[in-house]
Write a protein that holds these residues in place. Sequence first.
Motif, PDB file in Angstrom:
ATOM      1  N   LYS A  68     -55.721  64.832  38.495  1.00  0.00           N
ATOM      2  CA  LYS A  68     -55.995  64.527  37.090  1.00  0.00           C
ATOM      3  C   LYS A  68     -56.535  65.756  36.368  1.00  0.00           C
ATOM      4  O   LYS A  68     -56.154  66.040  35.229  1.00  0.00           O
ATOM      5  N   ALA A  69     -57.441  66.482  37.024  1.00  0.00           N
ATOM      6  CA  ALA A  69     -58.005  67.682  36.415  1.00  0.00           C
ATOM      7  C   ALA A  69     -56.931  68.735  36.177  1.00  0.00           C
ATOM      8  O   ALA A  69     -56.909  69.404  35.131  1.00  0.00           O
ATOM      9  N   LEU A  70     -56.002  68.885  37.164  1.00  0.00           N
ATOM     10  CA  LEU A  70     -54.928  69.866  37.018  1.00  0.00           C
ATOM     11  C   LEU A  70     -53.993  69.493  35.870  1.00  0.00           C
ATOM     12  O   LEU A  70     -53.614  70.342  35.061  1.00  0.00           O
ATOM     13  N   ILE A  71     -53.648  68.203  35.798  1.00  0.00           N
ATOM     14  CA  ILE A  71     -52.755  67.753  34.718  1.00  0.00           C
ATOM     15  C   ILE A  71     -53.429  67.974  33.362  1.00  0.00           C
ATOM     16  O   ILE A  71     -52.781  68.387  32.388  1.00  0.00           O
ATOM     17  N   GLY A  72     -54.742  67.698  33.297  1.00  0.00           N
ATOM     18  CA  GLY A  72     -55.471  67.934  32.052  1.00  0.00           C
ATOM     19  C   GLY A  72     -55.418  69.389  31.623  1.00  0.00           C
ATOM     20  O   GLY A  72     -55.220  69.713  30.447  1.00  0.00           O
ATOM     21  N   GLN A  73     -55.565  70.297  32.588  1.00  0.00           N
ATOM     22  CA  GLN A  73     -55.489  71.721  32.272  1.00  0.00           C
ATOM     23  C   GLN A  73     -54.090  72.107  31.805  1.00  0.00           C
ATOM     24  O   GLN A  73     -53.930  72.900  30.869  1.00  0.00           O
ATOM     25  N   LEU A  74     -53.080  71.547  32.462  1.00  0.00           N
ATOM     26  CA  LEU A  74     -51.699  71.843  32.067  1.00  0.00           C
ATOM     27  C   LEU A  74     -51.413  71.333  30.656  1.00  0.00           C
ATOM     28  O   LEU A  74     -50.732  72.013  29.868  1.00  0.00           O
ATOM     29  N   LEU A  75     -51.916  70.147  30.334  1.00  0.00           N
ATOM     30  CA  LEU A  75     -51.717  69.609  28.982  1.00  0.00           C
ATOM     31  C   LEU A  75     -52.364  70.513  27.934  1.00  0.00           C
ATOM     32  O   LEU A  75     -51.796  70.747  26.867  1.00  0.00           O
ATOM     33  N   SER A 104     -71.681  65.029  22.581  1.00  0.00           N
ATOM     34  CA  SER A 104     -71.774  65.617  23.919  1.00  0.00           C
ATOM     35  C   SER A 104     -70.611  65.159  24.782  1.00  0.00           C
ATOM     36  O   SER A 104     -70.569  65.434  25.987  1.00  0.00           O
ATOM     37  N   MET A 105     -69.674  64.453  24.168  1.00  0.00           N
ATOM     38  CA  MET A 105     -68.545  63.892  24.906  1.00  0.00           C
ATOM     39  C   MET A 105     -67.574  64.982  25.359  1.00  0.00           C
ATOM     40  O   MET A 105     -67.475  66.044  24.755  1.00  0.00           O
ATOM     41  N   LYS A 106     -66.871  64.685  26.447  1.00  0.00           N
ATOM     42  CA  LYS A 106     -65.781  65.516  26.948  1.00  0.00           C
ATOM     43  C   LYS A 106     -64.529  64.656  26.991  1.00  0.00           C
ATOM     44  O   LYS A 106     -64.428  63.709  27.775  1.00  0.00           O
ATOM     45  N   THR A 107     -63.587  64.969  26.098  1.00  0.00           N
ATOM     46  CA  THR A 107     -62.376  64.158  26.003  1.00  0.00           C
ATOM     47  C   THR A 107     -61.254  64.669  26.895  1.00  0.00           C
ATOM     48  O   THR A 107     -60.287  63.956  27.149  1.00  0.00           O
ATOM     49  N   GLY A 108     -61.338  65.931  27.336  1.00  0.00           N
ATOM     50  CA  GLY A 108     -60.252  66.530  28.096  1.00  0.00           C
ATOM     51  C   GLY A 108     -59.290  67.298  27.214  1.00  0.00           C
ATOM     52  O   GLY A 108     -58.503  68.108  27.713  1.00  0.00           O
ATOM     53  N   TYR A 109     -59.320  67.043  25.907  1.00  0.00           N
ATOM     54  CA  TYR A 109     -58.503  67.781  24.954  1.00  0.00           C
ATOM     55  C   TYR A 109     -59.337  68.990  24.534  1.00  0.00           C
ATOM     56  O   TYR A 109     -60.306  68.873  23.800  1.00  0.00           O
TER      57      TYR A 109
END
Length: 477
Positions: free
Chosen positions: A24-31, A364-369
Amino acid sequence: MKIPQEIQSFNPDEFDFDDKAKVKALIGQLLNVIENLVQANQDLQKENQQLKDEINRLKGEKGKPSFKPNVPSHDYTPPGFRKETRKWKKQGKKSRVKVDRVEVLSVDHDILPEDAEFKGYRSVTVQNILFKTDNVEYRLERYYSPGEKKTYEARLPDEVDGEFGHDLKAFVIYQYFACRVPEKKILRTLTEAGIVISDGQISNIITESCAEEFTNEKNDIFETGMKATDYFHIDDTGARHKGVNHYVQVVCNSLFSSFFITRKKNKDTIREILGLAEDEMINKIMMSDDAKQFMFLAVLHALCWIHEIRHYRKMNPSLEYNQDRLKEFLQMIYGFYEQLKDYKKHPTLEQKKVLEKRFDELFSMKTGYQQLDNRIAMTRKKKEKLLLVSDYPQIPLHNNPAEIALRELVIKKKVSYGTKSEKGRIAWENMMTIMDTCRKHDVSFMEYVKDIFSKRYSMPRLSTLILEKARVNTTSY
């Protein structure tokens, strides 16, 4: 654009695809990499088109026309922030119509039968306006004393100043500033009505007639407005003066507006407007956007929430996953904004603590975007200024009054382009200040200008109205 080290060194043969968290972390970085690449490509395409347009202009041709897309934006706007269509309701206007003369119309008695009885009148009101000359020839009595060798002559009325009357001068000012009519069109209107006047004389009326009096009015409005209130809005926009780029600064609140056309928009310029020495800060609440030139000028500095939200609304992610993250976060921001509005109506210490805690959680949220997370972090750093309203619930949440005040001048600039002389610059500052302050006190701009031209000063001064309104609402927030 820099690609993260994790992706640069990624080896699919060694990666554990069974670890869902890592996947999931890798896909988030790729996005995020894809999103950044798409954004960078769009920026390059835009810059490339601008360069092509500039080359075409240098060749004497036109650039690519700009057309707005037909498709609606995918961003989220809650019902309270949408422009609602006003419900039209018919209102009677007969009671508001001023009747200047009455004409009685009689029935032809030859057509009446013998048993006809008089039943009074039925009123029909027709509104009309007369636009005609009212030229006056003053015949001044003259006497000569041989003994004193002196001529005695009757005096002209105090209101007479030059060959044009105060009504005509006020009409010119009103057309040029309030109605945004160019000088050439005013000239045509007056000449067709029978006035013998030149375009140069119209320009002189705008820039020179009662210039000192109007400057004094502007100064009184600004000084009184700043002394009578505890807060003010400030903003700026571009302008042209003598063919050179300038800026229009506006300082305003609910009681007044003051405009200043300046060469620069830096801190020193604003300090000069506010009458501050170097490193001095004004002891009032200043509401503005987060432009750098407004920093460290006021002891208490509040930031505009609408401007802050606008940063998020301008984001334009290409991937649906990021679009959903942005929409969800916008919903939460608007929800928090509604909480702030409710707090302003009924402020309590307990609710203040709730708002501060909610602000910390939200920003303070982290959305991944990645772009959204960077923007959230930037907002978090502005907590003190954005939440100044929790300590002073009387102040506005936004800087809209300043933007609204500038809007009239922006439109005027499109019609008249800009000012060509120092007298013109001063006239624009004076009239825009008087006109917008008249609007805020329900005073007729045309009548107020006419009152000054006639030297009667029968109307209450705007500075007096500012003080009276400030006494009713001592804070004037």
